[in-house]
Each structure stands twice: as structure tokens, then as C-alpha cells.
Design a protein around this motif. Sequence first.
Motif, PDB file in Angstrom:
ATOM      1  N   GLY A 294       0.769  -1.245   0.000  1.00  0.00           N
ATOM      2  CA  GLY A 294       0.000   0.000   0.000  1.00  0.00           C
ATOM      3  C   GLY A 294       0.795   1.287   0.000  1.00  0.00           C
TER       4      GLY A 294
ATOM      5  N   ASP B 272       4.033   3.669   5.785  1.00  0.00           N
ATOM      6  CA  ASP B 272       2.896   2.791   5.487  1.00  0.00           C
ATOM      7  C   ASP B 272       1.728   3.632   4.979  1.00  0.00           C
ATOM      8  OD1 ASP B 272       1.491   0.463   5.110  1.00  0.00           O
ATOM      9  OD2 ASP B 272       1.380  -0.093   7.229  1.00  0.00           O
ATOM     10  N   ASP B 273       0.766   2.954   4.386  1.00  0.00           N
ATOM     11  CA  ASP B 273      -0.364   3.680   3.806  1.00  0.00           C
ATOM     12  C   ASP B 273      -1.352   4.149   4.870  1.00  0.00           C
ATOM     13  OD1 ASP B 273      -1.158   1.075   4.411  1.00  0.00           O
ATOM     14  OD2 ASP B 273      -2.027   0.642   2.456  1.00  0.00           O
TER      15      ASP B 273
HETATM   16 MG    MG Z   1      -0.607  -2.236   3.896  1.00  0.00          MG
END
Ligand code: MG
Length: 181
Positions: free
Chosen positions: A45, A103-104
Amino acid sequence: MNLPPHKIEELISAKDLQDRVTKVVDDITQQLDDKPLVIVGVLRGSFMFLADLVRELHPRKFHPQIDFMTLQSYGSATVSSGNVNITKDVTVSLDGMTVLLVDDILDSGRTLNFAVKHVLNKGASKVLSCCLLDKPDRRVVDIKADFIGFDIPDTFVVGYGLDYDSHYRELPYIGKVVFDD
Ligand code: MG
Ligand code: IMP
């Protein structure tokens, strides 16, 4: 597409994402010294957010090493399974390094919690964390990211790297998944 009928409604525009990325990079650079930096993206992501972040770091004279690890806590469902598995580890040495984890989205907090512990176990001397999105209402593990792009409500979102069963990662904006009645 083998998914229940749904629509995507724009929640954060591409322009708002880009403007916020610039501000987040300003905040990140305030907290970095001149020690060697490794940026570790959590796949899958984070790929678009990370790509935008590092391009903004370049003119500010930061030249990090970049690596990725693949962590999985979701199957094809929109609810976390509770377990975090590592399916691809970093290969760059983290020993004695400052690590910026990217991270997303921070949801239950399990993924970031796992990632922070993992890079510390690999010898990182300092760990900073940056998530594009935060759903504070969903937290299960008591963890905060050092840098957050946007707080969002407890709703399932896609785009700008985030997926629904591997779809929609390519969207240049963040959209909300709205299921048909
Ligand atoms: Mg992820
Ligand atoms: P956590 O471990 O529950 O904090 O979940 C973090 C991971 O779950 C993220 O890295 C995402 O991959 C995924 N995730 C959580 N919420 C969403 C969402 O709304 N859309 C897409 N993926 C999500």
C-alpha cells in the motif's frame, strides 16, 4: 471485478494529497539529523506515497537508501485478520541506521507495531514512522505514528496505493468504498 456492487466516492483529492505530502516532508526533515537514513516502505500500500515522499526529499538534500518489506494482515476482506505475517523482508542492512517506516494507513495499529519491532530487532538505532492515513477510532494496539498525512473516519478507503482486493491502487486520489443497498 468479482466484488459486491459498490461505488468509489472521492474523499481526498490528488491536489490535497500532494500539498499534504510537501508539509509532511517538511516535518520529517525537521526530525532528521545527518546520520545515514534508510526508508522502509511497507508493501504494497505504501508504494505511491513513498514515491512522492522521496521525490520531495531529494531537493532538500536527503539521499536515503530505500527498501521495502511485505507485511500482510488482510486477505481479500475489508476487515483485519489480526495476524501480521512477513512475506518479504528488507535486504539493506539496518544495523545502527535511522529508519523511516512508511505505510499507507494506520488502522488497528498491528502492522505498524509489528514493523517497528521488526526494524529494531534488525538493529536500527532510531525508528520514525509515517503513515499517510490514520483511522484513530479503529486502534487495537496503542501506537501512534510520528507523522500522519490525514485523519479519516472509520470507513474503507482505496486509491493512491490502497486497495480493495488488489483493485484501485492506481487511483491518484483517495476514495471511499460505498456499497450498493
Ligand atoms: Mg498495507
Ligand atoms: P492495521 O494493521 O490494522 O493497522 O492495518 C494496516 C493495514 O491494513 C494497512 O497497511 C492497509 O494495508 C490495510 N488497511 C487498513 N484499512 C484499510 C482501508 O481502509 N483500505 C485499504 N487497506 C486498509
